[in-house]
Every structure is written in C-alpha cells, then in structure tokens.
Design a protein around this motif. Structure first.
Motif: not given
Ligand code: 5GP
Ligand code: MN
Length: 337
Positions: A237-243
C-alpha cells in the motif's frame, strides 16, 4: 504462573506506591487491555497508578474502559516524563525490549524505579528487575489475568474483565491461533462470568469500519500478489493509496490476515508506506512452522512471534518489495512441506 514470581509480585505490591504502566508504541488490543486492566487493579489495591502510552492508538480501541485517562507521551510529554521520573515502580507490558517504546526508552532507562516486564514475546531483553515472560502464552492479557487472579480474584470486575477479554480476543485472532489453549477458554469463561460482554466487545473491535477503511481494504486486496510456485502472498500500500482513502491510524490493522485465508498459503505479508516516518512498515503472518519472527529479525529489523511479526524497511516501497522477494528466495526451502 510460577510461585516464586508470584511471591515477588506480592512483596513488591506491599504498601502504597507510585506506579506507571507502559504499553508498546502503537498499542494494540493486547497492549491496551493488559495495561488498562493492571492499572485498574493497582489503583483498587491502594496504589497511585497511571497508564502512559508512547503514542495514540486506533479508533476501534477508543471505547475501552479507562482509555480516556491514558497519558499519551506524544501529546503530554511533560506530564508523562514527570510521572515516570517520580515513579517507584514501572510496569512495561506486551513488549520485550525498551526500543519498542520509542522516546520513552531514555526516560525509563534513566529512572531509578523498580522495573517489571510482563510479556509473551520470545527473547526478552534484560532491563527489568522482575521479568515475567511466558512466550507460550497467546497474549499478555492472559498473563495479567493469571497474575491478578492469583493476587485477588475477587477484585476482577466488569471493567477489568472487559479489558482482559479484548486483549485475549485480538491477540488470538478471536481464539483461533494455535496459542489458544483450553486454559485460555477457561480464563475467558470466567471473564464472561465477571461481566465481559463478548458479543459487544467483538462488534466494537471488528464491526467498526468506516466507509473509507472498507474502500482501502478493497485497494489492498486488489494489490495482493502471489509469488509463483511458493505458498506466499503479499500486499503493498503506497502513501498515495492511503491518502486517496483518507487513511487513519489503525485502518490497515488485520489486512495482512486476509492473505492467509487463501487455500494453501502459509506466509502473508503487507508493506505499508509511511512518508511521515520515512519507513515502510511490514507485517508478517504465517501458518504452521514457518517462523516469521526469525524472518522479520533477519531481514527487516523486526520481531514478534512464530506466526505474527512486524518489521521496518528504510528504503522505497519498490526497493522493499524487491528486497522482500530476494529474502523469500533465500529461505524458500523453509516454505516447502
Ligand atoms: P503487527 O504486524 O500487528 O504490527 O505486529 C505483530 C507482532 O510483531 C506483534 O507481536 C508486535 O509486537 C511485533 N512487532 C511489530 N512490529 C515490530 C517491530 O518493528 N519490531 C519488533 N521487534 N516487533 C514488532
Ligand atoms: Mn501481545
């Protein structure tokens, strides 16, 4: 529990002491359940005790009895420091090394207080004056139950029972991991008799997804990859997906377990990018003999238990994935029957 350890506890808790009780950073159900229940008990028997957490915890735990009195070091550093510095006794629960409490490590190390570890992780380090360590136990909460019931069973009330039940339930995957024993069920039975509402606790912990969290789970599951010819799956899970899914602390809790519900899979991993801390947080879960504690320790600066461990990587998500694949290739003979 061994009689001589019990006697040490009885002696230690004689009189009225100033006490702090500390769970590990990012406390989970077992860390909070064990610290809160012990703290209730200590105050009931005449001590002045406080729970100090290194930082905050996810919202699915913020209903637990006594949680609103927890002092969080990240918000109230001065109070936390003063309490630790003036404590007669420091209890450290659900971790085996002071590095697991981050910035509190130095403060605890400097303190002259009597130190007690109660924990179920392998290989406890040697900082405590009483080390009550039982790695065969499924949870620290079950150990706290054993301690409290030996000290004074009648003082275990509904709040204490609720906290202990929560930790046993969360650390045992709702009583299904191999560390769950007949004794665990006997403990749980007596907790229900003391007033723990098992159905309500289960709902508060597990049926409290926000819509965003459910969407994030969807993203995680669609990122799931299987390693060819091996019983291993992993999620990134990338930070972008989390955001994109309005990530909040705790939202990814339990995601790694989904990998193990695939038939034949014995090793499941999640790698989660955290831009703020500049780390990739890793969680490892296994079934049977494959030792993720060892894997986490060897390759990702971590540790935990035989079937559940965590670690960190300090490089990019892509590089972490590639390092992980190399690590799996290096130990792949351990993954065959
Ligand atoms: P989780 O994957 O749920 O974060 O953690 C699973 C288990 O591994 C827990 O028992 C936890 O205490 C341990 N653990 C998680 N992260 C770390 C870490 O970075 N270092 C060590 N030593 N243990 C960890
Ligand atoms: Mn635990």
């Amino acid at each position: 529990m061994k009689k001589n350890i019990l006697e040490e506890f009885i002696q230690l808790l004689n009189g009225s002491k100033k006490i702090v009780v500390i769970p590990h950073k990012n406390p989970d159900g077992d860390a909070l359940g064990s610290t809160l229940s012990l703290n209730f008990f200590l105050n009931k028997i005449g001590h002045k005790s406080h729970v100090i957490s290194p930082n905050d915890y996810p919202s699915f735990l913020n209903w637990m009895p006594g949680q609103n009195q927890i002092i969080k070091y990240t918000n109230e550093a001065k109070d936390a420091k003063e309490l630790i510095e003036s404590a007669d006794i420091i209890f450290t629960l659900d971790f085996n090394d002071l590095s697991r409490i981050d910035e509190l490590e130095d403060i605890v190390n400097r303190s002259d207080a009597f130190k007690v570890m109660i924990d179920h992780h392998e290989n406890p380090s040697d900082y405590a004056d009483i080390t009550y360590s039982e790695p065969t136990m499924g949870s620290t909460c079950e150990m706290v139950y054993n301690l409290l019931s030996n000290l004074n069973e009648e003082l275990i009330d509904k709040k204490i029972a609720t906290c202990i039940y929560t930790g046993i339930m969360t650390d045992s995957g709702s009583f299904r991991f191999p560390s769950t024993t007949a004794k665990t069920h006997q403990v749980v039975s007596s907790l229900i008799e003391k007033g723990a509402d098992h159905s309500e606790i289960h709902q508060k912990i597990y049926d409290s997804y926000t819509f965003d969290r459910m969407q994030l789970l969807g993203t995680a599951l669609s990122n799931l990859k299987k390693i060819d010819h091996l019983p291993v799956v992993y999620i990134t899970l990338s930070q972008k997906e989390l955001n994109q899914n309005n990530f909040k602390k705790g939202d990814t809790e339990g995601f790694v377990n989904y990998g193990l519900s695939l038939e034949g899979i014995i090793f499941s991993v999640i790698m989660i990018e955290n831009d703020q801390e500049k780390i990739i947080k890793m969680s490892f879960r296994s079934k049977g003999d494959f030792d993720v504690n060892q894997f986490a320790k060897t390759y990702f600066n971590g540790g935990g238990h035989l079937n559940a461990a965590g670690g960190v990587s300090r490089t990019s998500l892509q590089q972490t994935e590639s390092n992980f694949l190399s690590a799996v290739a290096a130990i792949k003979t351990q993954l065959y029957d």
